[in-house]
Each structure stands twice: as C-alpha cells, then as structure tokens.
Write an enzyme that holds these catalytic residues in place. Structure first.
Site, PDB file in Angstrom:
ATOM      1  N   TRP A 274      -3.084  -2.761  -1.503  1.00 38.52           N
ATOM      2  CA  TRP A 274      -2.617  -4.242  -1.744  1.00 38.52           C
ATOM      3  C   TRP A 274      -3.488  -5.013  -0.613  1.00 38.52           C
ATOM      4  CZ3 TRP A 274      -0.333  -8.375   0.700  1.00 38.52           C
ATOM      5  CH2 TRP A 274       0.296  -9.293  -0.465  1.00 38.52           C
TER       6      TRP A 274
ATOM      7  N   GLU B 160       8.392 -14.765 -11.162  1.00 40.12           N
ATOM      8  CA  GLU B 160       7.921 -13.498 -10.590  1.00 40.12           C
ATOM      9  C   GLU B 160       7.251 -12.813 -11.700  1.00 40.12           C
ATOM     10  OE1 GLU B 160      10.203 -11.202  -7.099  1.00 40.12           O
ATOM     11  OE2 GLU B 160      11.302 -11.536  -8.711  1.00 40.12           O
TER      12      GLU B 160
ATOM     13  N   ARG C 263       5.209   0.012  -5.868  1.00 36.79           N
ATOM     14  CA  ARG C 263       5.153  -0.959  -4.732  1.00 36.79           C
ATOM     15  C   ARG C 263       4.312  -2.127  -4.896  1.00 36.79           C
ATOM     16  NH1 ARG C 263       6.947   2.316   0.008  1.00 36.79           N
ATOM     17  NH2 ARG C 263       5.397   1.363   1.289  1.00 36.79           N
TER      18      ARG C 263
ATOM     19  N   GLU D  49      17.684 -17.683  -7.926  1.00 37.53           N
ATOM     20  CA  GLU D  49      17.265 -16.538  -8.032  1.00 37.53           C
ATOM     21  C   GLU D  49      17.081 -16.339  -9.506  1.00 37.53           C
ATOM     22  OE1 GLU D  49      16.796 -13.651  -6.522  1.00 37.53           O
ATOM     23  OE2 GLU D  49      17.070 -12.126  -7.999  1.00 37.53           O
TER      24      GLU D  49
ATOM     25  N   CYS E  74       0.817  -1.204   0.175  1.00 36.86           N
ATOM     26  CA  CYS E  74      -0.105  -0.078   0.060  1.00 36.86           C
ATOM     27  C   CYS E  74       0.817   1.309  -0.105  1.00 36.86           C
ATOM     28  CB  CYS E  74      -0.808  -0.028   1.359  1.00 36.86           C
ATOM     29  SG  CYS E  74      -1.919  -1.562   1.373  1.00 36.86           S
TER      30      CYS E  74
ATOM     31  N   HIS F  14      17.241 -36.828  -6.340  1.00 43.11           N
ATOM     32  CA  HIS F  14      16.459 -37.074  -5.147  1.00 43.11           C
ATOM     33  C   HIS F  14      15.038 -36.587  -5.583  1.00 43.11           C
ATOM     34  CE1 HIS F  14      19.905 -38.384  -2.875  1.00 43.11           C
ATOM     35  NE2 HIS F  14      20.575 -37.374  -3.576  1.00 43.11           N
TER      36      HIS F  14
HETATM   37  C1  G6P Z   1       9.336  -8.535  -2.140  1.00 39.65           C
HETATM   38  C2  G6P Z   1       9.951  -7.927  -3.315  1.00 39.65           C
HETATM   39  C3  G6P Z   1      11.415  -8.728  -3.667  1.00 39.65           C
HETATM   40  C4  G6P Z   1      12.290  -8.537  -2.481  1.00 39.65           C
HETATM   41  C5  G6P Z   1      11.672  -9.057  -1.277  1.00 39.65           C
HETATM   42  C6  G6P Z   1      12.464  -8.580  -0.030  1.00 39.65           C
HETATM   43  O1  G6P Z   1       9.133  -9.603  -2.189  1.00 39.65           O
HETATM   44  O2  G6P Z   1       9.208  -8.251  -4.684  1.00 39.65           O
HETATM   45  O3  G6P Z   1      11.888  -8.008  -4.869  1.00 39.65           O
HETATM   46  O4  G6P Z   1      13.453  -9.271  -2.909  1.00 39.65           O
HETATM   47  O5  G6P Z   1      10.395  -8.253  -0.999  1.00 39.65           O
HETATM   48  O6  G6P Z   1      12.612  -7.287   0.145  1.00 39.65           O
HETATM   49  P1  G6P Z   1      13.600  -6.313   0.421  1.00 39.65           P
HETATM   50  O7  G6P Z   1      13.339  -4.839   0.275  1.00 39.65           O
HETATM   51  O8  G6P Z   1      13.662  -6.592   2.029  1.00 39.65           O
HETATM   52  O9  G6P Z   1      15.058  -6.665  -0.247  1.00 39.65           O
END
Ligand code: G6P
Length: 611
Positions: free
Chosen positions: A74, A490, A27, A483, A2, A506
């Site tokens: 959100w 994503e 965001r 990653e 939000c 496994h």
């Molecule tokens: C969300 C974002 C990710 C990020 C994660 C942790 O899920 O979409 O891209 O890695 O939060 O966020 P931070 O700001 O703590 O790295």
C-alpha cells in the site's frame, strides 16, 4: 495496509506465500510481489495487479525455492509501480517492509556517497542498502548488520529479509507494525497477520516492539535490537482457515452484515446478569479501578471513532460520566489536560492502527487512571499493551468497510455503560433489567431489521447514480448519520456527508435542491419533533428525503418528495445499533450497482499500520 508473508521450509514455498498473500488482500494494497531463493540466486516477480495475476505469473514463469518472502504493498513512498513494489533487492539480499522509515532521506544521501544507486523511490530499498552496506562493506554478519541498521531507524517497520548466500534463513523484525511468527514442523513462517498462515499452522509467537527473529527450518530465535536473546510463549490460535471464506455470500462485506445477529450474541455472551453487565471477562478486570472513574477519554479512528461518539451519549446520559471522544491522529499531537480518575479508552477493530496505538503509549505517560481497549483482535498490540481489554468477539472482519466490528463495539460500550451506571446508581435495578432484556432481544431484532434487505436494495437503485448525499441525525443518532455517510462514500464512491440535523441551516442547507438525496435517521425518541422541523426545511427547498423511521411512528408521511423506510420498533436503547444496519445495506447495494470493488475499495486499507 502492506502485508508480509515469509516461509522457510523443505518444500517449495511459493504456494504458501501466494495463499498467504491472498489472505492478506483484505488489508488493502496496490501492488504485490514474491522473491524466493532458487539454486543460490534470487527469483523475484512483481506486479501492480491483483494477487491472482501474480499467481498466474508465478505459474507461467516459475518461482521455485524453499525459502522466500512475499508482499502486498500500500504505497507510502513512491507511486504504485512494479519497480516500487516489494520485495526489493540489493546484491544478494531481498527484503519486504510494512511501515515508514522516516529518516530514509539522510540514510540515502550517505549511501549514494558510498556508491549505491537506487532503482525505486521507496524508503525500503534505502534501508536494505544500509543493511547491505553494513554486511558487505563493513563485514558485519547479517544478523548484526540487520540489528545495527534497525537501531539507526526512525519510524516504523515490520520486515522480512533473505540472503541468497544464506539460503536457509529468514531475518524478521518489528517496531510499530504488526508481525507474527508461525511455527510448523520442520518449517517456519512469518506474516503480518495470523490469517495468512492458518492453512499451515495454528501455533504462533507474537513479536514485541523492537525484536528481531531469526527463522530456519529447525529453529526460531528471538533477540532484542541489542541482540540479547528473548524467550516467548507459543500461542495457539482458535481461528480456523474457514474464518476467511465468503460462504454463500457474494462479498465479505455482505456476509459480515448478515453475521451481525450472531456476532452481537457472542459479544453479550456471559456478560449479562439480572440487572447489570458482568465485565469479569475483561482481561485484567479490576472493579475498584473502573468504579472510581470520574471521566472518560475515548480515542479511535474511522468507524471506531464513530462508535466512541455513540459511547459518549450513553456514558453521559446513562452513567453520568463526563466523556470526551477524539480522533487518534489529532489527540497524539496536542497537549491534553487529564483530570484525576480519568479512564483512557481506545476502540479498534484491528488493534494495530498506528495512531490509536501511539495514543495509548502517550496516554500511559499522561496520568490516566488506567487504559481499557475495546478490540476485535485478541492478540493485537492494543490488547497486549492496555491495562484492560474487552474483546468484541465479532470474528474475523475481512471487508475493508467495517460493519460487524462497529455494531459489536457499540454493544461493548453499552455493556460498559450499564456496568458503570449500575455501580454509580445512575441506572436503577429496574432500568438495568430493562437494558439487559433489550440486549438479550438484540440478536433477533437485528435479524428482523436485516430481513428488509430487498427493500433497501430497491432503494439503492434510486440512489446509486447520485454524486452527493447528506445524512442527518440528532442526538445519539448523529454519529450513526456520520457512520452511514462514511460507509456510502467508502465503498460506492458517492460523496456523502453526515450532519447533526440542527446544523443544517448553518451551511449544508445551501446544497439542497431536487438532485440532492437526504437520508434521515429518525427513530422515535425525545428529539423527533426537532428533527421533523429540520426535515421540513429540506422539503421546503425541494430536497429528496429518505427517512429511516420505525413501525408505529406517525411522524412522517410518504409523498413525492419523501420515502419512508420503517424499521421494526425496538427498545430505544438499541436504536443506534439497529438503525446502523440498513445504512450498511444501503451502502453495500449502491456499491454493487456501481460495480466498485466492495471488499477492497480503492485507496483504502483495512488495517492502517502507518501514521
Ligand atoms: C481503516 C479502516 C476502517 C477502520 C479504521 C480504524 O480506515 O478502513 O474500517 O474503521 O481503519 O481501524 P481500527 O482497526 O482501529 O478500528
């Protein structure tokens, strides 16, 4: 998550609020709305569509007023509908909220008995009704009603509240969710993030946990929840409004991928000596405290957690320090045993991730020697509350999928490893010099890898129609495989899983057939021959392989089943950073081909400020 914007001014505030909302879109949100005070009454417009649709509605329907609040939501409590969207209204009051009111059900029960009826399913409307009850039915002045209601809240909040009977004031508060006050000339603002307010001011006050602010055009006064007045320093932001423009790029993510050489250069700037890292730019830097570190605990979420996993390989192999890495949402709810001289490290792009922040607060009571955060947001809660802060200097990252924040986190961890390894003499002067030179060469090496974009785009063409995909790596490249898989799922919505290649037999090998692409991250390193055997297991079962290898490697042969993508050869210590880049490009191009919303993928938020 939000986003909040509020403004009290001597001009119409809707344009400021809407511009602010569009700057908070990154965001992540599913609905949005605006409410102003116009001729003594509330004017509210909401939609489940994007901010640009809200802008059209405001233009068509009109939303005048010199005081107002706006919000991108959100969903947490209640599905994304216009009714559940903020601002909410009870009587003459209107409020926007970021966070979760955990005890809203009890509050609601009491309020229903008092005759309140609720239009939405949100916790926010309940809290607003509680404030209304205390103000209108119990007769408390609004500031006191606000503070009294908040003292009874369990959970987290950033709030902005207006009252059409008190049309020149905004009441704001924060606990557990970010909120910043912007100072203008004869106008003042409130927002979740400085980015929202850069077109109108660069002077900010960062509210602390459990503080209330009362804003008028003439003044900003800050109080504790007990209404004791607090005084704050004013901070000048060095970001400019251009920080969030796409420039020549189609998407923020694409821009941020290509900004990595520059971002990495900034991360290392002033932090390299001849054979060691210079960490004196870390805020609160205390060499003695860092040097006596025997163990490290790293806690983070999402992509930042993957950076932590890479850090573990470096810290153990190069600096000889026992390191463990945990997902913040897990760590905060288990009993941890902390050995003496353990340094607690958090990693976060935003510095506002609720679980990571909660872990830091918990760690302070658990006997760690000190807390260090690796963070991209200099004025975030994590930076302010940690003993030491190493800023990654990646610049504003707007795309929800983290790219330059990740690689600069990796470089920060490498610099910390170098420093600790040199201090503990696990890294010799000669090895130190080699690492320093590799880091100096990193921006150019990254640029060269990124120049293979067309090849990756072509590869994405063969990928984008797939429904599932495996990413394999070994050793330090295992977290890079995780990653790579996270990036792909994503933003392109292709189901992807990262595996340690040795784990293939496994379980995941059961999935291999000619329809399953398998991406392998395979630089030349000590585990390459092991990885080759794992790859043979995939080939033998008809799997389609996409192998990221490096120039000069003889390890793999292109054939009907195997596509080899060669990266320029570089110092092995840089492999985790450099091999990340084509995986970001692959995810990006698959998403573009699949027509997804690259910068704001569905259901995701950039900054997860609720648990
Ligand atoms: C969300 C974002 C990710 C990020 C994660 C942790 O899920 O979409 O891209 O890695 O939060 O966020 P931070 O700001 O703590 O790295």
């Amino acid at each position: 998550m939000c986003g909040i914007v509020g403004a009290v001014a001597q001009r119409d505030v809707a344009p400021i609020l809407l511009e602010g909302l569009s700057r908070l879109e990154y965001r992540g949100y599913d609905s949005c709305g605006i409410c102003t005070i116009s001729n003594g009454s509330l004017r509210c417009i909401k939609t489940t569509q994007k901010v640009r649709v809200l802008m059209d509605m405001v233009r068509d329907e009109g939303c005048p007023g010199k005081t107002g609040i706006a919000h991108t939501r959100w969903a947490t409590h209640g599905v994304p509908t216009a009714t559940n969207a903020h601002p909410h209204i009870v009587g003459t009051l209107s409020m926007v909220h970021n966070g979760i009111i955990e005890n809203f059900a009890q509050m609601k029960e009491t309020l229903v008995k008092e005759g309140y009826a609720f239009k939405s399913q949100t916790d926010t409307e309940v809290l607003l009704a509680q404030i209304h009850f205390l103000h209108v039915k119990k007769g408390l002045p609004l500031k006191e009603a606000f503070a009294t209601a908040l003292r009874g809240v369990k959970g987290s909040y950033a709030l902005a509240l207006i009252d059409s009977e008190d049309p020149d004031t905004i009441y704001a508060a924060r606990y557990g969710s970010p909120l910043v006050i912007g100072l203008g000339i004869e106008e003042n603002f409130v927002a979740s993030d400085v980015l929202a307010l850069l077109p109108v001011t660069r002077r900010f006050i960062y509210l602390d946990e459990g503080e209330i602010a009362v804003l008028t055009t003439k003044s900003v006064r800050i109080y504790s929840l007990d209404l004791v007045e607090h005084h704050h320093e004013i901070c000048e932001s060095d970001l400019d409004a251009e920080s969030i423009s796409k420039g020549k790029y189609r998407h923020f993510m694409q821009k941020e991928i290509f900004e990595q050489p520059e971002a990495l250069k900034n991360t290392a700037m002033g932090r390299l000596g001849a054979d060691n890292a210079d960490l004196s730019s870390i805020t609160g830097f205390d060499p003695k405290l860092l040097e006596k570190t025997d163990c490290i605990k790293i806690v983070a979420c999402g992509t930042s957690y993957h950076a932590g996993l890479v850090g573990k390989y470096w810290l153990e192999e190069l600096a000889g320090i026992s390191t463990s890495v945990e997902i913040a949402s897990e760590y905060r709810y288990r009993r941890a045993v902390v050995k003496d001289n353990t340094l607690f490290i958090t990693i976060s792009q935003s510095g506002e991730t609720a679980d990571t922040l909660a872990c830091l607060r918990l760690a302070k009571k658990q006997g760690y020697s000190a807390s260090l955060c690796i963070c991209n947001a200099g004025s975030s809660s994590l930076v302010r509350e940690s003993d030491f802060a190493m800023l990654t200097r990646a610049g504003a990252e707007i795309g929800v999928a983290s790219t330059k924040a990740f690689t600069t986190q990796l470089l920060s961890l490498l610099l910390i490893t170098l420093y600790l390894g040199r201090t503990r003499k696990t890294i010799s002067a000669e090895e130190g010099r080699k690492i320093v030179n590799a880091i100096k060469a990193l921006p150019d090496a990254a640029r060269e890898v990124l120049s293979g974009d067309e090849k990756i785009k072509e590869l994405a063409g063969r990928f984008a129609d797939k429904h599932n995909c495996l990413f394999l790596g070994r050793g330090i490249m295992y977290p890079i495989a995780l990653e790579g898989a996270l990036k792909l799922k994503e933003i392109s919505y292709i189901h992807a899983e990262g595996y340690a290649a040795g784990e293939l037999k496994h379980g995941p090998i059961a999935l291999i057939d000619e329809t399953m692409p398998v991406v392998v991250v395979a630089p030349d390193n000590a585990l390459l021959s092991k990885l080759e055997s794992n790859i043979e297991e995939v080939r033998a079962r008809g799997g389609r392989l996409y192998v990221f290898s490096q120039e000069g490697s003889n390890a793999f042969k292109d054939d009907r089943q195997t596509n080899i993508i060669k990266l320029p050869a570089a110092d092995p210590v840089l492999q985790p950073i450099l091999f990340t880049l084509p995986l970001q490009q692959l995810a990006y191009h698959c998403a573009v081909i699949n027509g997804t919303d690259v910068d704001q993928p569905r259901n995701l938020a950039k900054s997860v400020t609720v648990e």
